[in-house]
Each structure stands twice: as structure tokens, then as C-alpha cells.
Design an enzyme around this catalytic site. Structure first.
Site, mmCIF file in Angstrom:
data_model
loop_
_atom_site.group_PDB
_atom_site.id
_atom_site.type_symbol
_atom_site.label_atom_id
_atom_site.label_comp_id
_atom_site.label_asym_id
_atom_site.label_seq_id
_atom_site.Cartn_x
_atom_site.Cartn_y
_atom_site.Cartn_z
ATOM 1 N N ARG A 1 8.892 4.934 1.964
ATOM 2 C CA ARG A 1 9.664 5.390 3.129
ATOM 3 C C ARG A 1 10.252 6.788 2.929
ATOM 4 O O ARG A 1 10.706 7.393 3.894
ATOM 5 C CB ARG A 1 10.755 4.376 3.465
ATOM 6 C CG ARG A 1 10.154 3.070 3.998
ATOM 7 C CD ARG A 1 11.175 2.088 4.490
ATOM 8 N NE ARG A 1 10.553 1.012 5.243
ATOM 9 C CZ ARG A 1 10.416 -0.246 4.823
ATOM 10 N NH1 ARG A 1 10.863 -0.592 3.628
ATOM 11 N NH2 ARG A 1 9.826 -1.161 5.580
ATOM 12 N N GLY B 1 0.815 -1.219 0.000
ATOM 13 C CA GLY B 1 0.000 0.000 0.000
ATOM 14 C C GLY B 1 0.841 1.259 0.000
ATOM 15 O O GLY B 1 2.035 1.229 -0.314
ATOM 16 N N LYS C 1 13.586 -2.060 -7.663
ATOM 17 C CA LYS C 1 14.256 -1.380 -6.548
ATOM 18 C C LYS C 1 14.606 -2.399 -5.457
ATOM 19 O O LYS C 1 15.661 -2.325 -4.846
ATOM 20 C CB LYS C 1 13.375 -0.275 -5.965
ATOM 21 C CG LYS C 1 14.108 0.514 -4.887
ATOM 22 C CD LYS C 1 13.316 1.707 -4.434
ATOM 23 C CE LYS C 1 12.317 1.336 -3.366
ATOM 24 N NZ LYS C 1 12.963 0.897 -2.100
ATOM 25 N N ASP C 2 13.688 -3.342 -5.228
ATOM 26 C CA ASP C 2 13.957 -4.416 -4.262
ATOM 27 C C ASP C 2 14.607 -5.573 -5.029
ATOM 28 O O ASP C 2 13.994 -6.620 -5.236
ATOM 29 C CB ASP C 2 12.644 -4.852 -3.601
ATOM 30 C CG ASP C 2 12.049 -3.728 -2.779
ATOM 31 O OD1 ASP C 2 12.629 -3.365 -1.754
ATOM 32 O OD2 ASP C 2 11.003 -3.187 -3.202
ATOM 33 N N HIS D 1 4.606 2.094 -7.941
ATOM 34 C CA HIS D 1 3.629 0.986 -7.939
ATOM 35 C C HIS D 1 2.775 1.009 -9.213
ATOM 36 O O HIS D 1 2.462 -0.037 -9.782
ATOM 37 C CB HIS D 1 2.696 1.105 -6.733
ATOM 38 C CG HIS D 1 3.371 0.938 -5.407
ATOM 39 N ND1 HIS D 1 3.564 1.984 -4.544
ATOM 40 C CD2 HIS D 1 3.887 -0.160 -4.805
ATOM 41 C CE1 HIS D 1 4.164 1.557 -3.457
ATOM 42 N NE2 HIS D 1 4.385 0.253 -3.584
ATOM 43 N N GLY E 1 8.933 -4.618 -8.142
ATOM 44 C CA GLY E 1 9.800 -3.494 -8.495
ATOM 45 C C GLY E 1 11.265 -3.904 -8.421
ATOM 46 O O GLY E 1 11.684 -4.603 -7.494
#
Ligand code: PAF
Length: 281
Positions: free
Chosen positions: A189, A31, A151-152, A37, A149
Site C-alpha cells: 500500500r 501478490g 507487520k500484520d 515478502h 509477516g
């Protein structure tokens, strides 16, 4: 867009689509959705007839002292964002739906070796919790395609590994990182950062670009990693790691190894921990 919180309603919707011969894509999220996203949703939409997004802040992937309690929960805003981005169904289960036997007694998915390093070394148990919940979501939705994603980066590799090892029939795709104009990777974050920290955070992407250039100049990996840590500290960050790894399995590359590489950084700014990466080859 339909919103469901129970597995039965989710399965009924997916069964209907399947009966009509349609393919299903899944975008798992926690979320607090942003453009990063929505890029995942767009990729799922391009590949599948129907798209399911899940919103679940998964307690088992947060360690003690991490931000589980304060993780931003913005379901109403997420619902309208998803509807605007052509999502067909939002699955927003409670903890009791995802963990019917409680979180302590849950069956766990554990990926050895690949999770011992980088994020796994700094966040013990994180990948067990993440792999467990993603495996559950795959069983509940049974998607043809799932999008995560880049990014991770390590998360993506861990998911690919357990999908293959457990024989789960889903194609796992990673969507490119979406960045702010100054290079900071989009993340839920980022909103924890004070204005000064937000400015300092741009050093992460700058350092990744520097690592890429330094590798292209032929500098030794350990030397690049060491100097990257120094650069992050000089910019006011407290880095956990700045590493160059084989992109395929995140192992440390030998000098003559020509497998593609990725540079990865995790660093703290006050109470906020950010991660980012850049594929080098
Ligand atoms: O990347 C995330 O947001 C989470 O780790 C995921 C994949 C939704 C599992 O909780």
C-alpha cells in the site's frame, strides 16, 4: 518454478514431494511482492525442502469502500520475483477456485474476541475473510510450516489461534518486519502514497519508537497512547489507534501485568491506511 491455478495440480505437486519425504513450507500473499515478502520466502526456505507461495487477492477480507478493486495485481512481476527467490511452486487461483460456492455462501472461519479489537474493530469482517482464506490454503497445500509477516501482528495472532483451536497440523511462523531506510514498514500500500504522504508516513515508525522509550521511562500506558495519537495528528496523519497491548493476546495490559507488550498503530494518509507495530519488551 511451476505456476498452477487449480487445486488438483497443486495437490499433485505436493503429493510428489511428500512421497520423496520432503517437507513443505507455504507463504500466503496477495501478490505485488516486495522485499518484505521475499524475507518470508527466505524463512520458509530455511525451514523446508520445498516452498509454495500463493498469490490471491482475497475479496472476503476487504470491506465496502476498501481497496479491493485497486489493489495492485502484478502477477508476471511476482512470478519472476518468486523464481529469483527459490520458490518451487506458485499457486495463483481465481476466485472460483477459492470460493466454489461463491463468496456470500462460503463457510467462514471466525475467531471470537481476539478479532473484536484494533484492526477487527476498524475493519469489521476483515479477519473472518482472512482466516477463511488462510484456512482454505492450509487445507489445499497441507504445509508443515506457514510464514506470515509480523507487520500484520494481529493477523499472525488470529492465525495462531484458529490453527490451534481447529487442530491444523502446521507450524505458524512470523518473520520480522522489513523496513525502508527511513523506518517505514514495507507494504504494497506504500505505493498509493504521494511524495508528501510518503514523507509524512515516516511518523508512524518514529511514534512507535517514541512509545517504546516512553514505556521504558515508566509512563502510564493511557498517557502514552494519548500522546502517540497527538504526535501522529501533528505529523498530518489521521490515526485509527495507537495502542499498547499484551503481545500474546492483544488484551489491554493491567498495570502490574509483566507479559511482553507490543505497540500498534493504524493511521490514514489521504485514502491510504497503513499499519505498523513494534514489540516493546
Ligand atoms: O497478509 C496478507 O497478505 C493476507 O492477509 C493473506 C495472509 C495472504 C490472506 O489473504
Amino acid at each position: 518454478m511451476q505456476t498452477v491455478t487449480e487445486t488438483q495440480a497443486l495437490r499433485a505437486a505436493v503429493r510428489g514431494w511428500r512421497a520423496a519425504g520432503q517437507t513443505v513450507g507455504l507463504v500466503p500473499t496477495m501478490g505485488n511482492l516486495h522485499e518484505g515478502h521475499f524475507a518470508l520466502l527466505k524463512l520458509a526456505r530455511a525451514r523446508c525442502d520445498r516452498v509454495v507461495a500463493s498469490v490471491f487477492v482475497n475479496p472476503t477480507q476487504f470491506g465496502p469502500g476498501e481497496d479491493y478493486e485497486r489493489y495492485p495485481r502484478t502477477l508476471v512481476r511476482d512470478q519472476s520475483g518468486l523464481a529469483d527467490h527459490a520458490c518451487d511452486l506458485l499457486f495463483a487461483p481465481g476466485v472460483e477456485v477459492m470460493y466454489p460456492f461463491g463468496t456470500d455462501d462460503a463457510v467462514r472461519v471466525q475467531v471470537p474476541r481476539l478479532t473484536d479489537t484494533l484492526e477487527g474493530a476498524h475493519r469489521p469482517g476483515h479477519f473472518d475473510g482472512m482466516a477463511t482464506v488462510v484456512c482454505k490454503l492450509f487445507n489445499m497445500v497441507q504445509p508443515d510450516v506457514a510464514v506470515f509477516g509480523q507487520k500484520d501482528f494481529q493477523q499472525w495472532r488470529v492465525i495462531e489461534r484458529f490453527v490451534r483451536d481447529l487442530g491444523i497440523p502446521v507450524a505458524v511462523l512470523a518473520a520480522p518486519i522489513v523496513r525502508e531506510a527511513d523506518g517505514l514498514a514495507m507494504s504494497s500500500r506504500n505505493q498509493y502514497l504521494s511524495p508528501d504522504e510518503r514523507q509524512q508516513a515516516t511518523a508512524i515508525h518514529r511514534t512507535l519508537l517514541w512509545m517504546r522509550d516512553a514505556q521504558h521511562e515508566g509512563r502510564a500506558r493511557e498517557e502514552i497512547e494519548h500522546e502517540a495519537m497527538e504526535r501522529l495528528r501533528a505529523a498530518g496523519l489521521d490515526p485509527d489507534y495507537a495502542a499498547i497491548r499484551r503481545s500474546i493476546d492483544l488484551a489491554e495490559p493491567a498495570e502490574d501485568d509483566d507479559e511482553p507488550r507490543v505497540a500498534l498503530i493504524a493511521a490514514r494518509l489521504g485514502a491510504t491506511r497503513l499499519i505498523d507495530n513494534l514489540v516493546l519488551d
